[in-house]
Scaffold this motif. Sequence first.
Motif, mmCIF file in Angstrom:
data_model
loop_
_atom_site.group_PDB
_atom_site.id
_atom_site.type_symbol
_atom_site.label_atom_id
_atom_site.label_comp_id
_atom_site.label_asym_id
_atom_site.label_seq_id
_atom_site.Cartn_x
_atom_site.Cartn_y
_atom_site.Cartn_z
ATOM 1 N N ALA A 1 2.616 1.702 -3.408
ATOM 2 C CA ALA A 1 1.817 2.104 -4.304
ATOM 3 C C ALA A 1 1.656 3.584 -4.343
ATOM 4 O O ALA A 1 1.647 4.312 -5.391
ATOM 5 C CB ALA A 1 0.480 1.349 -4.458
ATOM 6 N N ASP A 2 1.494 4.048 -3.297
ATOM 7 C CA ASP A 2 1.184 5.546 -3.038
ATOM 8 C C ASP A 2 2.324 6.341 -3.658
ATOM 9 O O ASP A 2 2.316 7.220 -4.062
ATOM 10 C CB ASP A 2 0.877 5.789 -1.455
ATOM 11 C CG ASP A 2 0.410 7.151 -1.592
ATOM 12 O OD1 ASP A 2 -0.353 7.437 -2.126
ATOM 13 O OD2 ASP A 2 1.173 7.853 -0.549
ATOM 14 N N SER B 1 -1.449 4.510 -6.751
ATOM 15 C CA SER B 1 -2.362 3.882 -5.787
ATOM 16 C C SER B 1 -3.905 3.959 -6.448
ATOM 17 O O SER B 1 -4.610 3.545 -5.783
ATOM 18 C CB SER B 1 -2.285 4.571 -4.462
ATOM 19 O OG SER B 1 -2.535 6.086 -4.712
ATOM 20 N N ASP B 2 -4.059 5.056 -7.471
ATOM 21 C CA ASP B 2 -5.508 4.981 -8.208
ATOM 22 C C ASP B 2 -5.901 3.877 -9.042
ATOM 23 O O ASP B 2 -7.180 3.635 -9.134
ATOM 24 C CB ASP B 2 -5.496 6.441 -8.533
ATOM 25 C CG ASP B 2 -4.484 6.306 -9.921
ATOM 26 O OD1 ASP B 2 -3.455 6.085 -9.777
ATOM 27 O OD2 ASP B 2 -4.792 6.945 -10.928
ATOM 28 N N LEU C 1 0.709 -1.204 -0.245
ATOM 29 C CA LEU C 1 0.005 -0.164 0.021
ATOM 30 C C LEU C 1 0.803 1.192 -0.075
ATOM 31 O O LEU C 1 0.724 2.196 -0.742
ATOM 32 C CB LEU C 1 -0.921 -0.051 1.151
ATOM 33 C CG LEU C 1 -2.071 -0.999 1.403
ATOM 34 C CD1 LEU C 1 -2.850 -1.185 2.708
ATOM 35 C CD2 LEU C 1 -3.039 -0.416 0.126
ATOM 36 N N VAL D 1 -4.126 0.535 -8.191
ATOM 37 C CA VAL D 1 -3.668 -0.556 -7.518
ATOM 38 C C VAL D 1 -4.585 -0.723 -6.329
ATOM 39 O O VAL D 1 -4.754 0.150 -5.404
ATOM 40 C CB VAL D 1 -2.014 -0.423 -7.257
ATOM 41 C CG1 VAL D 1 -1.898 -1.550 -6.157
ATOM 42 C CG2 VAL D 1 -1.456 -0.424 -8.497
ATOM 43 N N THR D 2 -5.110 -1.871 -6.136
ATOM 44 C CA THR D 2 -5.858 -2.221 -5.027
ATOM 45 C C THR D 2 -5.107 -3.602 -4.232
ATOM 46 O O THR D 2 -4.671 -4.449 -4.949
ATOM 47 C CB THR D 2 -7.091 -2.754 -5.363
ATOM 48 O OG1 THR D 2 -7.947 -1.781 -6.121
ATOM 49 C CG2 THR D 2 -7.935 -3.203 -4.163
#
Length: 204
Positions: A108-109, A114-115, A105, A117-118
Amino acid sequence: MSEDEAQDWIARHFGTEAKVGLQQLIDIVVTESARQNLIAPSTLSAMWVRHVVDSAQLVTLAAESDGVWLDIGSGAGFPGLVVATLTDRPVILLEPRRRRAEFLLVAADALGVSDRVTVHCARIEDVKITANVISARAVASLDSLFTWGLQCASSATRWVLPKGRTALADIAAAQEHWDGVFHVEHSITDPDSLIVVASGVTRR
């Protein structure tokens, strides 16, 4: 393949700007590896070859399959975060170990993806998502991966699965229980290592 050759391969296939994001990913992983065992210490000096290009080549093998990419057992983000860095597709990372899921997390940020990637801190068998591409790097046998992940696949899903030197034996074992179109590609980072590409996978 040397580290310089690996970077040149990325530039040729994805552009020189791609190297910037991937170098950032390398830096993030190396820093976090001092806190938790993300990757084998012996591979830290060969990040571009052993992890980046080894992951990025999967993107080229799934180029004809658009849409959601599901990565099983994402660990340090290879190949999932490499896919997210090199493409604009939605990427779902499955990682059952909480510390690693938290790292994914944060990474990804930091990478600005991150928009798209889950991250799910879960096992594949506990998730119900339909994916266009499913990858898993050094996770389990083909039979186990298909058993766990079939609920996330459709008849059009492409499975891209690095299997090393055991790929042919793994395919033979899987075909006792599974139908589908299976072929192997030689890894560009190690010609003795094979990648299984499968589609139309159904239980016999």
